[in-house]
Write an enzyme that holds these catalytic residues in place. Structure first.
Site, PDB file in Angstrom:
ATOM      1  N   LYS A   1      74.873 -45.991  73.501  1.00 26.31           N
ATOM      2  CA  LYS A   1      73.895 -46.887  74.129  1.00 26.31           C
ATOM      3  C   LYS A   1      74.629 -48.005  74.875  1.00 26.31           C
ATOM      4  O   LYS A   1      74.333 -48.305  76.017  1.00 26.31           O
ATOM      5  CB  LYS A   1      72.988 -47.453  73.040  1.00 26.31           C
ATOM      6  CG  LYS A   1      71.900 -48.351  73.529  1.00 26.31           C
ATOM      7  CD  LYS A   1      70.980 -48.736  72.384  1.00 26.31           C
ATOM      8  CE  LYS A   1      70.179 -49.965  72.735  1.00 26.31           C
ATOM      9  NZ  LYS A   1      69.314 -50.405  71.646  1.00 26.31           N
TER      10      LYS A   1
ATOM     11  N   GLU B   1      84.819 -46.379  68.351  1.00 30.50           N
ATOM     12  CA  GLU B   1      84.994 -45.011  67.870  1.00 30.50           C
ATOM     13  C   GLU B   1      84.707 -44.006  68.985  1.00 30.50           C
ATOM     14  O   GLU B   1      85.483 -43.084  69.247  1.00 30.50           O
ATOM     15  CB  GLU B   1      84.030 -44.724  66.700  1.00 30.50           C
ATOM     16  CG  GLU B   1      84.343 -45.469  65.419  1.00 30.50           C
ATOM     17  CD  GLU B   1      83.660 -46.823  65.321  1.00 30.50           C
ATOM     18  OE1 GLU B   1      83.308 -47.393  66.384  1.00 30.50           O
ATOM     19  OE2 GLU B   1      83.490 -47.313  64.198  1.00 30.50           O
TER      20      GLU B   1
ATOM     21  N   GLY C   1      69.283 -47.741  68.471  1.00 32.10           N
ATOM     22  CA  GLY C   1      70.190 -46.605  68.271  1.00 32.10           C
ATOM     23  C   GLY C   1      69.702 -45.644  67.199  1.00 32.10           C
ATOM     24  O   GLY C   1      69.671 -44.430  67.397  1.00 32.10           O
ATOM     25  N   ARG C   2      69.278 -46.191  66.063  1.00 34.98           N
ATOM     26  CA  ARG C   2      68.910 -45.310  64.933  1.00 34.98           C
ATOM     27  C   ARG C   2      67.542 -44.669  65.113  1.00 34.98           C
ATOM     28  O   ARG C   2      67.095 -43.904  64.267  1.00 34.98           O
ATOM     29  CB  ARG C   2      69.002 -46.078  63.618  1.00 34.98           C
ATOM     30  CG  ARG C   2      68.264 -47.403  63.580  1.00 34.98           C
ATOM     31  CD  ARG C   2      68.710 -48.243  62.379  1.00 34.98           C
ATOM     32  NE  ARG C   2      68.105 -49.572  62.360  1.00 34.98           N
ATOM     33  CZ  ARG C   2      68.590 -50.632  62.986  1.00 34.98           C
ATOM     34  NH1 ARG C   2      69.681 -50.510  63.718  1.00 34.98           N
ATOM     35  NH2 ARG C   2      67.999 -51.800  62.898  1.00 34.98           N
TER      36      ARG C   2
ATOM     37  N   GLU D   1      70.224 -49.722  57.633  1.00 38.47           N
ATOM     38  CA  GLU D   1      70.595 -50.601  58.749  1.00 38.47           C
ATOM     39  C   GLU D   1      69.375 -51.431  59.156  1.00 38.47           C
ATOM     40  O   GLU D   1      69.505 -52.547  59.635  1.00 38.47           O
ATOM     41  CB  GLU D   1      71.125 -49.765  59.933  1.00 38.47           C
ATOM     42  CG  GLU D   1      71.891 -50.585  60.956  1.00 38.47           C
ATOM     43  CD  GLU D   1      72.721 -49.733  61.915  1.00 38.47           C
ATOM     44  OE1 GLU D   1      73.867 -49.390  61.589  1.00 38.47           O
ATOM     45  OE2 GLU D   1      72.224 -49.396  63.008  1.00 38.47           O
TER      46      GLU D   1
ATOM     47  N   HIS E   1      72.230 -29.712  39.971  1.00 38.26           N
ATOM     48  CA  HIS E   1      73.465 -29.415  39.252  1.00 38.26           C
ATOM     49  C   HIS E   1      74.500 -30.515  39.447  1.00 38.26           C
ATOM     50  O   HIS E   1      75.668 -30.331  39.104  1.00 38.26           O
ATOM     51  CB  HIS E   1      74.028 -28.069  39.722  1.00 38.26           C
ATOM     52  CG  HIS E   1      73.140 -26.915  39.361  1.00 38.26           C
ATOM     53  ND1 HIS E   1      73.256 -26.239  38.169  1.00 38.26           N
ATOM     54  CD2 HIS E   1      72.093 -26.352  40.018  1.00 38.26           C
ATOM     55  CE1 HIS E   1      72.330 -25.289  38.117  1.00 38.26           C
ATOM     56  NE2 HIS E   1      71.606 -25.347  39.233  1.00 38.26           N
TER      57      HIS E   1
ATOM     58  N   LYS F   1      83.562 -55.099  62.413  1.00 38.46           N
ATOM     59  CA  LYS F   1      84.086 -54.586  63.690  1.00 38.46           C
ATOM     60  C   LYS F   1      85.043 -55.602  64.302  1.00 38.46           C
ATOM     61  O   LYS F   1      86.121 -55.254  64.767  1.00 38.46           O
ATOM     62  CB  LYS F   1      82.925 -54.432  64.685  1.00 38.46           C
ATOM     63  CG  LYS F   1      82.161 -53.156  64.624  1.00 38.46           C
ATOM     64  CD  LYS F   1      81.324 -53.056  65.911  1.00 38.46           C
ATOM     65  CE  LYS F   1      79.997 -52.405  65.693  1.00 38.46           C
ATOM     66  NZ  LYS F   1      79.101 -52.469  66.841  1.00 38.46           N
TER      67      LYS F   1
HETATM   68  O1  F6P Z   1      76.455 -49.142  63.568  1.00 35.38           O
HETATM   69  C1  F6P Z   1      76.054 -50.058  64.520  1.00 35.38           C
HETATM   70  C2  F6P Z   1      75.520 -49.436  65.758  1.00 35.38           C
HETATM   71  O2  F6P Z   1      75.253 -50.450  66.666  1.00 35.38           O
HETATM   72  C3  F6P Z   1      74.286 -48.576  65.515  1.00 35.38           C
HETATM   73  O3  F6P Z   1      73.114 -49.285  65.425  1.00 35.38           O
HETATM   74  C4  F6P Z   1      74.353 -47.615  66.647  1.00 35.38           C
HETATM   75  O4  F6P Z   1      73.546 -46.527  66.411  1.00 35.38           O
HETATM   76  C5  F6P Z   1      75.832 -47.315  66.672  1.00 35.38           C
HETATM   77  O5  F6P Z   1      76.446 -48.543  66.360  1.00 35.38           O
HETATM   78  C6  F6P Z   1      76.371 -46.734  67.945  1.00 35.38           C
HETATM   79  O6  F6P Z   1      76.212 -47.578  69.043  1.00 35.38           O
HETATM   80  P1  F6P Z   1      76.335 -47.064  70.520  1.00 35.38           P
HETATM   81  O7  F6P Z   1      75.308 -46.027  70.751  1.00 35.38           O
HETATM   82  O8  F6P Z   1      76.149 -48.273  71.385  1.00 35.38           O
HETATM   83  O9  F6P Z   1      77.716 -46.474  70.690  1.00 35.38           O
END
Ligand code: F6P
Length: 547
Positions: free
Chosen positions: A209, A215, A269-270, A355, A386, A514
């Protein structure tokens, strides 16, 4: 307008629930069933292809009534209106929360800053549809004119968990494309995926987003470098597409504007799998199935918006959470899906639920004087039986659990399905009734054990029972029913947030770590070490030695 900001503990219903709790906390559900022969029917909702039985909960008629009046007192109805109408209910980020619009109808009108967003949504949907069909049919080809065989989704959090969970859940509906997900910044993750790929036939979907996530950008850069060892710079346009709100940053990465699928700030995002973030879903199962997923969610949206609270599925599930979390002081909830297809469902829900509602400041900016967000966890049944069911049955903690199951096995293996679902039903029965001392003794006696041995073993074999469960039965796992199920939990999250008087749609809690990580990263290669506590300092030094 915006959201009401009422401290729930100041309401009449909350106070009444506190009093009421004292008189019902020790009631046995099995006695409630014995008293009211109609209890199961009274507390079951049949809606579309869903059957929700919440009768195995530690509630009486009075509890239910008080919980419903709590929902009214915190002005839940107004909040739902504000949510659907695109008001800025994510106030701390100054945004509307409109994932519901993503699954709306073309003829709907949803205004953001006075502008109807539905035409834009449908423009992107059309783009997803055309792109999907070109990739799946093989009309869009890679740089050596070969059709695509593999799709790699590069993203993390909401840009990974939703698509990954849905692709896994809908694998029965999948086409020939092989999908992969790269999320962790752990280089071993990306390299294990790369090992399986042919650059000539792989499409990369970078989903972020913000397009600033460490990452995702690290993984995207590593993949691009690997790709450029095979294809040329021009080939990037054929093999890399992106989903983002940050068009400039995507272009700077080298992706053609035509290969950008936009999304919007009013989609969290979620909650974004319904947007172009779900591109990998569409590619994996085809656009029609993706659209059915959205249709299912839309049906649940309408149910949630229009149904009276007393028969409103997300509202009821949410009120039950409040009951256990805030009155019984339950710390966690389990979600046990009796379907291997829902293997990733609890993991997916963890982001959505934790979150969103892991907050301790209320909508008035004050610390909450009550517990909020539940810890969510789970694994598919019967594997979980189990693994950790011992603790649910005989441990000291109260763990309300949602059981989810389907009537049909997709592969038609009725023998397995019957065994699977007999376990589902049996577990909810065992959790309700437990096993009394008399039952245990009787069983041990039948084994011809000595009196002493029976006395010694009896306490260990008693099950207290009275453990709450919701039974969620769905006729069949389809894209549409999955859409309904996901939306059900999304709205449950919303209701919880309203009652707890917190802002569910920001996530500032993920920022601090972060920021510190980027400072520590710089310290690995230089001698300048910032002012850390002694433990952190030692960890940095130790890692520098062993890396
Ligand atoms: O974990 C934090 C967060 O901002 C989430 O809410 C989001 O889904 C994720 O990082 C990834 O963010 P982006 O889509 O901006 O890479």
């Amino acid at each position: 307008m915006g959201l009401p900001s009422i401290n729930p503990t100041t309401t009449k219903s909350w106070k009444a629930l506190e009093e009421h709790f004292k008189s019902v906390k020790d009631l046995e559900m099995k006695d409630l069933f014995a008293k009211n022969k109609n209890r199961a029917n009274d507390y079951t909702i049949e809606w579309e292809d869903f059957y929700i039985d919440f009768s195995k909960n530690r509630i009486t008629e009075e509890t239910f009534k008080l919980l419903l009046s709590l929902a009214n007192e915190v002005k839940l109805k107004d909040a739902i209106e504000a949510y659907y109408n695109g008001e800025v209910i994510n106030k701390t980020e100054e945004r509307a929360v409109l994932h519901t619009a993503l699954r709306g109808k073309k003829t709907d009108t949803v205004l953001v800053d006075g502008e109807n967003v539905m035409p834009e949504i449908f423009e992107v949907k059309t783009k997803i549809e055309a792109f999907t069909s070109n990739i799946v049919n093989g009309t869009r080809k890679g740089y050596t004119e070969k059709a695509f065989t593999d799709v790699v989704n590069i993203g993390i959090g909401g840009s990974d968990l939703g698509p990954a969970m849905v692709v896994d859940a809908l694998q029965y509906y999948k086409n020939h494309l092989t999908t992969h997900f790269v999320s962790n910044v752990d280089g071993d993750h990306v390299n294990e995926v790369i090992k399986k790929l042919n650059p000539e036939t792989t499409l990369f979907v970078i989903v972020s987003k913000t397009f600033t996530t460490q990452e995702t950008l690290s993984n995207a850069n590593t993949i691009r470098e690997w790709f450029l060892n095979h294809g040329s710079q021009e080939a990037i346009a054929k093999h890399f597409v992106a989903v983002s709100t940050n068009i400039e940053k995507v272009k700077a990465f080298g992706i053609d504007e035509v290969n950008i699928f936009p999304m919007w700030n009013w989609v969290g995002g979620r909650f974004s799998l319904w947007s172009a973030v779900g591109l990998t879903i569409s590619l994996a199962v085809g656009y029609d199935n993706f659209n059915s997923l959205l249709d299912g969610a839309n049906k649940m949206d309408n149910h949630f918006k229009t149904e009276d609270f007393e028969s409103n599925i997300p509202v009821i599930l949410s009120l039950l959470t409040i009951w256990y979390n805030n009155f019984f002081k339950a710390e966690s909830e389990a979600v046990i899906a009796y379907s291997q297809y829902l293997n990733q469902f609890a993991t997916y829900l963890q982001q959505g639920i934790m979150e969103s509602n892991g907050k301790s400041i209320d909508r008035n900016g004050k610390p909450t004087n009550y517990q909020t967000g539940t810890i969510i966890w789970g694994e598919p049944g019967t594997n979980s039986q189990h693994a950790f069911f011992q603790l649910i049955h005989q441990g000291t903690k109260i763990i309300p659990a949602d059981f989810i199951g389907f009537g049909k096995s997709l592969h038609g293996n009725q023998d397995h399905q019957d065994k699977l679902i007999s376990n589902y039903i049996a577990q909810t029965e065992a959790l309700l009734n437990g096993k009394t001392k008399a039952e245990v003794v009787k069983q041990l006696e039948s084994q011809n054990l000595s009196k002493d041995k029976i006395e010694e073993l009896t306490p260990f074999k008693i099950f207290a029972g009275n453990k709450p469960t919701n039974s969620i039965f769905i006729k069949k796992l389809t894209p549409e029913s999955l859409g309904k199920l996901i939306a059900m939990y999304e709205h449950k999250i919303f209701v919880q947030g309203i009652i707890w008087n917190i802002y569910s749609y920001d996530q500032f809690g993920v920022e601090l770590g972060k920021q510190l990580a980027s400072e520590i990263l710089n310290e690995f290669d230089f001698n300048t070490i910032a002012n850390h506590d002694a433990s952190t300092q030692n960890l940095i030094e130790f890692f520098k030695k062993i890396r």
